[in-house]
Design an enzyme around this catalytic site. Structure first.
Site: not given
Lengths: 234, 225
Positions: A60-61
């Protein structure tokens, strides 16, 4: 109305894959042990459709590797959210890092597969996915440009045509671009299409669809290599 | 020893002038220095340049500052669907926006902290982001030149601090905070817990004290939506 348009209108009435089925087909593209980033929209559904024998590590960024399923009611921790702000869980062996390292992973070629949503994909693999011309508001880029620049394999999941029936796979994107020549595979409600140096290759069609009908709803030429099988639905 | 720990939120932001450039940490509702933002709202500073991934969640996060028209320019990656006050000001042309790809936003801030005068990247080539930027081919790839983003202040949120300014973060509330801490002239950390010096294991320090100039303890605030 020209005869051609009437035929295309009739085509649009035929059953197509649901968003969930597109996600289910895309899940089959993820190899065991892969590090994977899933974007907004249809891609976000893919985690629900992984075959049981496969382990994939979701990135997840905002700085998570090893993101698990969404949190159940009562389990939510608002310091543990995905890129869509939804509370999630972790799998054993997960890690946290800051946002620069999170995108170092996207840009630096460390992710095996990234799956993004799309407004348009060109025959060269250009992607437009962040702004609709004339839409209200500021728009927002988020991580899409970094992700499209660096993933080893970039899959785009989207509907094959717009609500008005216009092709979303086109010769040249007319929407604001996210990245040039970055898309490897497009999975839509009608087809699986690979981007190759020679052009677009129609790999699979939706059940009940013929390649020539998919071509009619596609804005760029599709090559075929022998008989084109139907998409296997999980 | 120079005192870094402040007891009051209003005191810790007292010298922030009108027109300041301020970085604000946070992503997806996690890791926002909401108590510091509210202190800026109380202070009423104007003409702020805000550097932040998002532009608020209705009244939450940076929302109140847009509602009060305190921000004139934003450098952001994803203003956000719930940034209603920002979107109103933007539509009325009362605030200007530079949109930056998220990872490039990080790297431009990191360049500022790292003493680097910009860098070349393939991200954004051929898109609106490349408009007006120098382009060249490096190792056979088209690249654009990106410049550092600097700031007068970084407002960040951490979980624990000691009096020296060593910081740890909780779960994914880390996000932009450690990068911004390195990039601004003055970094102000809002923290949940103040712990004795030496009680954070040296291996567990995420942001070393050298990057942190002021610390204030406040109970964290989250905004839904």
């Amino acid at each position: 109305m020209p005869a051609e348009t009437v035929r295309e209108k009739a085509l649009l009435e035929k059953p197509r894959l649901t968003r969930e089925q597109i996600a289910g087909r895309a899940a089959l593209e993820l190899p065991d042990g892969a590090y994977v980033n899933l974007g907004w929209g249809i891609p976000n559904l893919i985690a629900n459709y992984l075959p049981g024998e496969i382990t994939v590590y979701f990135h997840s960024e905002n700085g998570i590797l090893g993101m698990g399923r969404r949190a159940k009611p009562g389990e939510e921790d608002y310091d543990l959210v995905d890129a869509m702000k939804i509370p999630v869980t972790l799998i054993p062996g997960a890690s946290f890092f800051h946002q620069a390292d999170a995108h170092l992973m996207t840009r630096g070629g460390h992710l095996d597969v990234a799956v993004l949503g799309g407004f348009q994909v060109s025959e060269k693999g250009d992607l437009a996915n962040w702004k609709i011309p004339g839409a209200k508001g500021s728009g927002g880029i988020g991580g899409a440009m970094d992700i499209s620049a660096g993933a080893k394999k970039l899959i785009v999941c989207m509907e094959h045509v717009t609500k008005d029936g216009a092709p979303k796979i086109v010769k040249k994107c007319t929407y604001p671009l996210t990245g040039l020549e970055c898309v490897d595979t497009v999975i839509t409600d009608l087809a699986v299409v690979d981007v190759s140096p020679e052009g677009l290759v129609l790999r699979e069609v939706a059940p009940g669809w013929r390649p020539q009908d998919v071509q009619k709803l596609t804005g760029a030429p599709l090559m075929t290599k022998g008989r084109v099988p139907e998409i296997r639905l999980p | 020893m120079k005192k870094k720990v402040y007891s009051r939120l209003d005191e810790v932001v007292a010298d922030v002038p009108d027109g300041a450039r301020i970085m604000f940490g946070g992503f997806g509702g996690a890791g926002f220095p909401n108590n510091l933002i509210q202190a800026l709202v109380r202070k009423g500073v104007k003409n702020i340049t805000a550097i932040s991934n998002n532009c608020g969640t209705h009244d939450g996060e940076l929302g109140l500052m847009f509602k009060n028209n305190q921000i004139k320019h934003v450098i952001a990656s994803f203003p956000g669907p719930h940034a209603s006050h920002f979107q109103e000001r933007f539509a009325a042309k009362e605030v200007t926006l530079e949109l930056v790809p998220q990872g490039i936003l990080c790297e431009r801030m990191r360049a500022a902290g790292a003493g680097l005068q910009g860098f070349y990247t393939t991200v954004g080539v051929g898109t609106e982001v490349a408009d007006g930027k120098e382009e060249r081919v490096l190792e056979g790839k088209r690249c654009i030149l990106e410049m550092p983003i600097r700031a007068d202040y970084a407002f960040i949120k951490a979980q624990k601090a000691d009096a020296l300014g060593n910081l740890t973060y909780r779960l994914a509330a880390r996000n932009f905070n450690p990068i911004m801490a390195m990039a601004a002239r003055t970094t102000i950390a809002e923290v949940e817990e103040l712990v004795p010096v030496g009680s954070i294991e040296p291996e567990h320090v995420v942001t070393p004290a050298i990057f942190v100039h002021r610390i204030v303890q406040a109970k964290g605030l989250h905004y839904a939506g």
